[in-house]
Write a protein that holds these residues in place. Structure first.
Motif, PDB file in Angstrom:
ATOM      1  N   LEU A 162      22.009  29.217  41.986  1.00 33.04           N
ATOM      2  CA  LEU A 162      23.276  29.445  41.991  1.00 33.04           C
ATOM      3  C   LEU A 162      23.542  29.431  43.705  1.00 33.04           C
ATOM      4  N   SER A 163      22.716  29.069  44.541  1.00 32.71           N
ATOM      5  CA  SER A 163      22.983  29.395  45.896  1.00 32.71           C
ATOM      6  C   SER A 163      23.835  28.520  46.368  1.00 32.71           C
ATOM      7  N   ASN A 164      23.861  27.208  45.784  1.00 34.16           N
ATOM      8  CA  ASN A 164      24.883  26.231  46.114  1.00 34.16           C
ATOM      9  C   ASN A 164      26.235  26.284  45.552  1.00 34.16           C
ATOM     10  N   LEU A 165      26.549  27.256  45.081  1.00 33.14           N
ATOM     11  CA  LEU A 165      27.919  27.443  44.283  1.00 33.14           C
ATOM     12  C   LEU A 165      28.905  28.252  45.070  1.00 33.14           C
ATOM     13  N   ASP A 166      30.170  28.338  45.045  1.00 36.16           N
ATOM     14  CA  ASP A 166      30.982  29.138  45.576  1.00 36.16           C
ATOM     15  C   ASP A 166      31.193  30.438  44.834  1.00 36.16           C
ATOM     16  N   ALA A 167      31.464  31.502  45.416  1.00 31.02           N
ATOM     17  CA  ALA A 167      31.424  32.846  45.010  1.00 31.02           C
ATOM     18  C   ALA A 167      31.948  32.997  43.516  1.00 31.02           C
ATOM     19  N   LYS A 168      33.028  32.573  43.321  1.00 29.87           N
ATOM     20  CA  LYS A 168      33.401  32.615  41.993  1.00 29.87           C
ATOM     21  C   LYS A 168      32.698  31.933  40.859  1.00 29.87           C
ATOM     22  N   MET A 173      28.636  31.607  36.441  1.00 29.67           N
ATOM     23  CA  MET A 173      27.347  30.617  36.054  1.00 29.67           C
ATOM     24  C   MET A 173      26.381  31.881  35.561  1.00 29.67           C
ATOM     25  N   ARG A 174      26.223  33.041  36.494  1.00 29.54           N
ATOM     26  CA  ARG A 174      25.542  34.010  36.238  1.00 29.54           C
ATOM     27  C   ARG A 174      25.508  34.601  35.021  1.00 29.54           C
ATOM     28  N   ILE A 175      26.648  34.773  34.528  1.00 31.89           N
ATOM     29  CA  ILE A 175      26.875  35.365  33.430  1.00 31.89           C
ATOM     30  C   ILE A 175      26.460  34.217  32.484  1.00 31.89           C
ATOM     31  N   GLU A 176      26.815  33.136  32.469  1.00 36.43           N
ATOM     32  CA  GLU A 176      26.249  32.081  31.363  1.00 36.43           C
ATOM     33  C   GLU A 176      24.689  31.904  31.565  1.00 36.43           C
ATOM     34  N   ILE A 177      24.073  32.081  32.382  1.00 40.37           N
ATOM     35  CA  ILE A 177      22.861  31.870  32.370  1.00 40.37           C
ATOM     36  C   ILE A 177      21.956  33.007  31.533  1.00 40.37           C
ATOM     37  N   LYS A 178      22.696  34.091  31.778  1.00 40.79           N
ATOM     38  CA  LYS A 178      22.113  35.297  31.124  1.00 40.79           C
ATOM     39  C   LYS A 178      22.447  35.303  29.767  1.00 40.79           C
ATOM     40  N   VAL A 191      14.133  33.364  40.959  1.00 39.07           N
ATOM     41  CA  VAL A 191      13.899  33.490  42.067  1.00 39.07           C
ATOM     42  C   VAL A 191      15.589  33.650  43.076  1.00 39.07           C
ATOM     43  N   THR A 192      15.740  34.811  43.663  1.00 41.76           N
ATOM     44  CA  THR A 192      16.955  34.779  44.385  1.00 41.76           C
ATOM     45  C   THR A 192      16.751  35.732  45.428  1.00 41.76           C
ATOM     46  N   HIS A 193      17.958  35.568  46.660  1.00 39.95           N
ATOM     47  CA  HIS A 193      17.853  36.769  47.308  1.00 39.95           C
ATOM     48  C   HIS A 193      19.227  37.466  47.482  1.00 39.95           C
ATOM     49  N   ASP A 194      19.951  37.014  46.197  1.00 35.63           N
ATOM     50  CA  ASP A 194      21.184  37.808  46.050  1.00 35.63           C
ATOM     51  C   ASP A 194      21.086  39.006  45.293  1.00 35.63           C
ATOM     52  N   GLN A 195      21.419  40.063  45.808  1.00 32.87           N
ATOM     53  CA  GLN A 195      21.128  41.480  45.036  1.00 32.87           C
ATOM     54  C   GLN A 195      22.066  41.509  43.709  1.00 32.87           C
ATOM     55  N   VAL A 196      23.064  40.893  43.757  1.00 33.04           N
ATOM     56  CA  VAL A 196      23.902  41.297  42.615  1.00 33.04           C
ATOM     57  C   VAL A 196      23.093  40.262  41.412  1.00 33.04           C
ATOM     58  N   GLU A 197      22.601  39.167  41.674  1.00 33.73           N
ATOM     59  CA  GLU A 197      22.040  38.448  40.777  1.00 33.73           C
ATOM     60  C   GLU A 197      20.735  39.004  40.451  1.00 33.73           C
ATOM     61  N   ALA A 198      20.078  39.665  41.114  1.00 36.94           N
ATOM     62  CA  ALA A 198      18.894  40.321  40.733  1.00 36.94           C
ATOM     63  C   ALA A 198      19.159  41.347  39.885  1.00 36.94           C
ATOM     64  N   MET A 199      19.941  42.496  40.534  1.00 34.65           N
ATOM     65  CA  MET A 199      20.425  43.410  39.475  1.00 34.65           C
ATOM     66  C   MET A 199      20.753  43.188  37.917  1.00 34.65           C
ATOM     67  N   THR A 200      21.730  42.504  38.178  1.00 30.42           N
ATOM     68  CA  THR A 200      22.636  42.091  36.480  1.00 30.42           C
ATOM     69  C   THR A 200      21.707  41.009  35.771  1.00 30.42           C
ATOM     70  N   LEU A 201      20.565  40.094  36.228  1.00 28.85           N
ATOM     71  CA  LEU A 201      19.978  39.329  35.292  1.00 28.85           C
ATOM     72  C   LEU A 201      18.584  40.012  34.987  1.00 28.85           C
TER      73      LEU A 201
END
Ligand SMILES: Nc1ncnc2c1ncn2[C@@H]1O[C@H](COP(=O)(O)OP(=O)(O)OP(=O)(O)O)[C@@H](O)[C@H]1O
Ligand SMILES: [Mg+2]
Lengths: 362, 294
Positions: A162-168, A173-178, A191-201
């Motif tokens: 998701l790192s090439n997408l804008d914040a919204k 997409m994070r929710i969709e992937i889950k 793999v991510t370095h975004d904490q929010v993705e890490a915590m939620t997924l």
């Protein structure tokens, strides 16, 4: 669908770089494991070793209890979603999704059925005849997901998808992937370095640092009981305040930079004389009216008003400033100005103590 | 993007500064081109005393002459054989060098060297190698019971000039193919590997289609090269022979005009070649500037 297991996996690149220094992870069937860590800590390398794109220097990777170290990427029956999507630019969306199935010699009608089903699931039905360059970033992302889904692989591997997408869009997409991962119940490594993705997924969260897994556990357990100062600082935003202190036995902890003695409630104190780091998350400070109940007084040097919250930056009053800045997250309604001295209480039981030398939790 | 603009106070100055370039273009390109067009409408008598204006008769004769039709077909065979051979070999080298990690630069440097050799020298080099009496290659071939003589066999002669012309061009094509290969993101190849495509399938279905802009560009460049820049090679090896077997259009202009002194026909041939160049240039601009879309 399968279990994925890493046993003391190591990777040394040709140049001598030790990218992964021995990581063991157990991922049960259908669970999502998230690898998080700073840039260059070896996350991608680890993922690529599972994919078969990188040779394994030592240790074993097991998929469904079979060692796959010597198998090529195709034989491992995994699917990967790349950061840049890696869509074949000269093929239509349909052919991008069908490519892997055709290579495996699946009969045409079945390919067609699978591609159309996946396209419908992902809202791509209208776009099957387009080329990747005619799609938006989010749509490309979906095609990359579609290409993974149609194969019904044993495992999904995601490298910062998701790192090439804008914040919204990223949030969406994070929710969709889950949702997709849950629906298909496919074992995944993300793999991510975004904490929010890490915590939620994550079902299983792996915090990596310098080629090692610093801590493995559920996101909440890692947030609540970080094993090292590195994990403490990495998970949570703004990150945990770490204050140098010397234990004074029953009296509490003497802050090292000349500040006051702090005695966190409901916390087992180490023996006198030991040098420790006192960790308190910004959200675990409470503003108290009465100075008597305060554990710490904060002289405010900067204020960030976020609306819902207010972040007060400052340092313990009486300190010489060598201990660095402390951040407290206070309710948005608290009216705070630079120069205020705030009496703060540490929420009971929510102080963390680490050994100053090793950084390990006490 | 902003570029700095200079405003000349004096209207004549810019033209004055352009003058040397305009003079070169005029004297060495426009004037000869104009002369060729003019001569192509004239016929000189056998002694060169007077010329008559004959309208399009030179052209009519040209396209009715078996040797010119033969030259056209030989030119096509030659151009496409050179383009195909040099591109195929260059692609093979590029793919192999691209998969190397440490030795890539060393090989690249070595493979670029032949490009620095002048066409005539390259011609002589191959002339020696293939010389029926003293060359090493005919000797080796004779051991395999193959008799080589490009002085009598048109096929041998054509093979010789194709190899000599391609050899130089491989370097050029190699560089472009290598750059094209390096522009293909590695993740595409990895995605295809995960998708179950083996190395050959990956090349056929992913790499080669993605190289198509480069391939098309090189095809035009190589055809132009083979048609117009190989004079030196032909001159140094076969001189168009045997019996016109390697007499490509450019060489025929020279043979008919300079050696045969048939200026009218030679000029008409030059004008035909000019049209071909213009046509190829248009293709190049129309399609290559816009890039072949995949
Ligand atoms: N092909 C390679 N050859 C040599 N060293 C490499 C190679 N690929 C990665 N490395 C090194 O291995 C280490 C780990 O790299 P890796 O790509 O796994 O990091 P990462 O955690 O994915 O970082 P990021 O978040 O920036 O993607 C880095 O120090 C990197 O420089
Ligand atoms: Mg990475």
């Amino acid at each position: 669908m399968a279990t994925v297991e890493l046993k003391d996996v190591k990777k040394t690149y040709a140049g001598g770089v030790e990218a992964v220094k021995g990581v063991s992870i157990d991922i049960p069937d259908g669970q999502m494991c998230v690898l998080v860590g700073p840039s260059g800590c070896g996350k991608s390398t680890l993922l690529r070793m599972v994919a078969g794109l990188e040779t394994i220097t030592a240790g074993d990777v097991l998929i469904d209890n079979n060692v796959v170290n010597r198998l090529g990427p195709a034989e491992r029956d995994i699917a990967m979603v790349f950061q840049n999507y890696a869509l074949y630019p000269h093929m239509k969306v349909y052919d991008n999704m069908a490519y892997g199935l055709r290579n495996r010699g699946m009969p045409r009608p079945e390919i067609d059925q699978r591609v159309r089903e996946a396209a419908a699931t992902l809202g791509l039905a209208e776009l099957l005849e387009r080329k990747p360059r005619e799609l938006s970033g989010g749509q490309r992302q979906r095609v990359a997901m579609g290409r993974a889904i149609v194969r019904s692989p044993k495992a999904f591997l995601f490298d910062e998808p998701l790192s090439n997408l804008d914040a919204k869009l990223r949030g969406q997409m994070r929710i969709e992937i889950k949702a997709i991962q849950r629906r298909f119940g496919v074992t995944s490594i993300y793999v991510t370095h975004d904490q929010v993705e890490a915590m939620t997924l994550a079902d299983i969260l792996v915090v990596m640092n310098a080629g090692l897994a610093e801590q493995i556990g559920t996101p909440l357990s890692i947030y609540e009981r970080p094993a090292t100062t590195f994990v403490a600082g990495f998970i949570g935003s703004p990150s945990m305040n770490l204050m140098k202190a010397v234990a004074q036995g029953a009296k509490g902890l003497q802050l090292a930079d000349g500040g006051s003695v702090v005695k966190p409630r409901d916390t087992e104190l180490p023996q006198g004389g030991r040098e420790v780091l006192l960790g308190v998350r910004p959200e675990h400070f409470t503003l108290v009216k009465d100075g008597k109940n305060a554990d710490l007084e904060l002289s405010v040097t900067a204020v960030e008003t976020l609306g819902a919250d207010t972040l007060a930056h400052g340092r313990p009053s009486g300190s010489n400033g060598s201990g660095g800045e402390i951040i407290a997250r206070l309710p948005g309604a608290s009216r705070i100005d630079e120069g205020d001295v705030l009496p703060l209480a540490i929420d009971p039981g929510l102080a963390h103590l680490f050994d100053a030398a090793s950084g390990q939790r006490i | 993007m902003q570029t700095k603009r200079t405003v000349f106070p004096n209207k004549a100055l810019p033209y004055f500064l352009l003058l040397p370039q305009l003079a070169v273009t005029g004297i060495f390109f426009l004037w000869p081109a104009w002369q060729a067009i003019w001569f192509s409408f004239l016929r000189e008598d056998a002694f060169g005393f007077k010329s008559t204006f004959v309208w399009l008769e030179n052209y009519a004769r040209l396209f009715n002459s078996a040797s010119y039709i033969n030259s056209i077909s030989i030119t096509f065979t030659f151009a496409f054989a050179v383009a195909f051979l040099s591109m195929a070999v260059a692609l093979l080298f590029a793919v192999n060098v691209n998969s190397m990690i440490r030795s890539r630069n060393a090989y690249t440097t070595l493979l670029v060297w032949p490009y620095a050799v002048a066409p005539a020298v390259a011609g002589i080099l191959w002339w020696f190698l293939f010389n029926p009496s003293i060359g090493i290659l005919p000797y080796l071939l004779s051991m395999a019971e193959i008799r080589w003589n490009h002085r009598t066999s048109q096929a041998d002669a054509m093979t010789l000039v194709v190899i000599a012309a391609s050899w130089k061009q491989i370097s050029y094509n190699f560089l472009f193919f290598l750059a094209g290969l390096q522009a293909i993101p590695n993740s595409l190849i990895e995605a295809a590997a995960i998708d179950g495509a083996g190395p050959f399938k990956r090349f056929r279905t992913i790499v080669f289609p993605l190289l198509s802009p480069t391939t098309f560009f090189l095809l035009v460049v190589n055809v132009v090269y083979a048609m117009f820049d190989t004079f030196g090679i032909i001159h140094a090896t076969t001189e168009g022979g045997p019996a016109g077997g390697t007499n490509i259009m450019v060489y025929k202009v020279y043979a008919d005009g300079v050696i045969g002194l048939n200026l009218g026909s030679s000029s008409a041939q030059s004008v035909v070649l000019m049209c071909v160049v213009i046509f190829l240039t248009v293709i190049q601009f129309r399609y290559i500037e816009r890039r072949v879309q995949y």
